[in-house]
Design a protein around this motif. Sequence first.
Motif, mmCIF file in Angstrom:
data_model
loop_
_atom_site.group_PDB
_atom_site.id
_atom_site.type_symbol
_atom_site.label_atom_id
_atom_site.label_comp_id
_atom_site.label_asym_id
_atom_site.label_seq_id
_atom_site.Cartn_x
_atom_site.Cartn_y
_atom_site.Cartn_z
ATOM 1 N N LEU A 83 0.852 -1.191 0.000
ATOM 2 C CA LEU A 83 0.000 0.000 0.000
ATOM 3 C C LEU A 83 0.887 1.239 0.000
ATOM 4 O O LEU A 83 1.853 1.321 0.768
ATOM 5 C CB LEU A 83 -0.881 0.004 1.253
ATOM 6 N N ILE A 84 0.573 2.216 -0.854
ATOM 7 C CA ILE A 84 1.339 3.455 -0.899
ATOM 8 C C ILE A 84 0.392 4.641 -0.998
ATOM 9 O O ILE A 84 -0.580 4.608 -1.754
ATOM 10 C CB ILE A 84 2.345 3.448 -2.078
ATOM 11 N N THR A 85 0.653 5.671 -0.226
ATOM 12 C CA THR A 85 -0.052 6.940 -0.371
ATOM 13 C C THR A 85 0.867 7.912 -1.114
ATOM 14 O O THR A 85 2.087 7.811 -1.036
ATOM 15 C CB THR A 85 -0.436 7.552 0.983
ATOM 16 N N GLY A 86 0.262 8.847 -1.838
ATOM 17 C CA GLY A 86 1.067 9.828 -2.561
ATOM 18 C C GLY A 86 1.632 9.326 -3.872
ATOM 19 O O GLY A 86 2.589 9.901 -4.398
ATOM 20 N N ALA A 87 1.042 8.291 -4.455
ATOM 21 C CA ALA A 87 1.608 7.696 -5.674
ATOM 22 C C ALA A 87 1.468 8.589 -6.892
ATOM 23 O O ALA A 87 2.136 8.365 -7.903
ATOM 24 C CB ALA A 87 0.964 6.335 -5.950
ATOM 25 N N THR A 88 0.592 9.607 -6.831
ATOM 26 C CA THR A 88 0.505 10.544 -7.952
ATOM 27 C C THR A 88 1.450 11.731 -7.783
ATOM 28 O O THR A 88 1.508 12.600 -8.647
ATOM 29 C CB THR A 88 -0.931 11.077 -8.123
ATOM 30 N N GLY A 89 2.175 11.778 -6.686
ATOM 31 C CA GLY A 89 3.110 12.864 -6.441
ATOM 32 C C GLY A 89 4.463 12.622 -7.092
ATOM 33 O O GLY A 89 4.738 11.538 -7.622
ATOM 34 N N TYR A 90 5.321 13.626 -7.019
ATOM 35 C CA TYR A 90 6.609 13.548 -7.698
ATOM 36 C C TYR A 90 7.486 12.451 -7.109
ATOM 37 O O TYR A 90 8.138 11.705 -7.839
ATOM 38 C CB TYR A 90 7.322 14.905 -7.617
ATOM 39 N N ILE A 91 7.492 12.330 -5.785
ATOM 40 C CA ILE A 91 8.283 11.275 -5.136
ATOM 41 C C ILE A 91 7.548 9.937 -5.213
ATOM 42 O O ILE A 91 8.110 8.916 -5.620
ATOM 43 C CB ILE A 91 8.576 11.640 -3.669
ATOM 44 N N GLY A 92 6.276 9.946 -4.819
ATOM 45 C CA GLY A 92 5.529 8.696 -4.740
ATOM 46 C C GLY A 92 5.420 7.964 -6.050
ATOM 47 O O GLY A 92 5.459 6.721 -6.088
ATOM 48 N N SER A 93 5.302 8.703 -7.165
ATOM 49 C CA SER A 93 5.205 8.031 -8.461
ATOM 50 C C SER A 93 6.498 7.293 -8.780
ATOM 51 O O SER A 93 6.472 6.192 -9.342
ATOM 52 C CB SER A 93 4.880 9.038 -9.560
ATOM 53 N N ARG A 94 7.637 7.881 -8.426
ATOM 54 C CA ARG A 94 8.922 7.204 -8.660
ATOM 55 C C ARG A 94 9.043 5.968 -7.789
ATOM 56 O O ARG A 94 9.513 4.917 -8.238
ATOM 57 C CB ARG A 94 10.089 8.145 -8.354
ATOM 58 N N VAL A 95 8.627 6.083 -6.530
ATOM 59 C CA VAL A 95 8.698 4.929 -5.634
ATOM 60 C C VAL A 95 7.784 3.809 -6.144
ATOM 61 O O VAL A 95 8.181 2.639 -6.173
ATOM 62 C CB VAL A 95 8.316 5.341 -4.202
ATOM 63 N N ALA A 96 6.575 4.158 -6.558
ATOM 64 C CA ALA A 96 5.640 3.145 -7.059
ATOM 65 C C ALA A 96 6.212 2.430 -8.278
ATOM 66 O O ALA A 96 6.090 1.205 -8.409
ATOM 67 C CB ALA A 96 4.295 3.796 -7.399
ATOM 68 N N ARG A 97 6.828 3.191 -9.183
ATOM 69 C CA ARG A 97 7.429 2.563 -10.369
ATOM 70 C C ARG A 97 8.566 1.629 -9.976
ATOM 71 O O ARG A 97 8.719 0.545 -10.547
ATOM 72 C CB ARG A 97 7.931 3.642 -11.327
ATOM 73 N N ARG A 98 9.401 2.058 -9.017
ATOM 74 C CA ARG A 98 10.503 1.201 -8.561
ATOM 75 C C ARG A 98 9.957 -0.095 -7.974
ATOM 76 O O ARG A 98 10.483 -1.182 -8.226
ATOM 77 C CB ARG A 98 11.325 1.912 -7.484
ATOM 78 N N LEU A 99 8.920 0.016 -7.158
ATOM 79 C CA LEU A 99 8.358 -1.172 -6.528
ATOM 80 C C LEU A 99 7.789 -2.132 -7.567
ATOM 81 O O LEU A 99 7.992 -3.343 -7.479
ATOM 82 C CB LEU A 99 7.264 -0.762 -5.531
#
Length: 303
Positions: free
Chosen positions: A4-20
């Motif tokens: 589960l991730i919050t902030g996935a549409t943000g500048y940091i969160g989108s990068r983290v989601a892609r990495r995961l």
Amino acid sequence: MRILITGATGYIGSRVARRLHAKGHAVLAAVRDEASARRLRDMGVLAEPLRASLDDVEILAEAARASDAAVHIAFEMRGGDLRAAVAQERRVAQALADALAGTGKCLLGTTATGVVGNTGPAPVDEDHPSEPGHGAAVRREVEGDYLAAAQRGVRSAVIRPSILTHSDAPHAVVPRLVAAARREGVAHHLGPGDNQVTCVHVDDLADLYVLALEKAPPGRVYNGAGANVATGDVARSIGRALEVPVASASREQAAALWGPFFAMLLALDNRMSNERARRELGWQPYRTTNRLEDDIALLARAV
């Protein structure tokens, strides 16, 4: 894992989601509404959307219970009210901690290196106390919630992002400085420009989140500090990229040029060490130090 991730549409969160996703994890992304879900898809983030705002703590907690880990990145400042934003952040952190208590699952939270305020001439570690009276120090209360979760059978940790050197979001620090320099025909720094601020490339930061998810022991805080950079050097890089002169600004001028918050931020002498993340997680933030000048040049062409 299912994460589960919050902030996935943000500048940091989108990068983290892609990495995961690239590491083979299934990402469950909390989104406020259908527009946010569309934005997630438009950004190319391969994640299952979960309709939940940060106020929907019960929905987030239930999703965390059904997941193998949770990463909380989103932070909402409504009307510039930091206290209210921190209160909301603490409600989310406590709900996620309650959901994961006794499971040994990983819970990652987010604050900022700026919680420490002025540090002095040498980089400091994560245990360094905040400057007395520093407004952003209130976010250390959130860090306390995550550290307390580690005593309840949660593998909890906190990431402190610093100033992003590679961000084309207009509200970010470097694009704001570039836009002001282009508008004024001068690249400014505050005062003599010898104070340093801690910076990180967004892709280095995303690496840190993934490493912490995989390796962090319970109850740890990590500075997302790629490099400590003199604010005068940033101004000179912008000046070279735009081919404009560089000059010093007073605090009053800086507030007019960049806004009061950014003038306050760039007045700090905030020097943070990343030794803990390097030693414990094997983090290597090479993009920040190797590409800062190039990133500023790219942003200067884009902004």
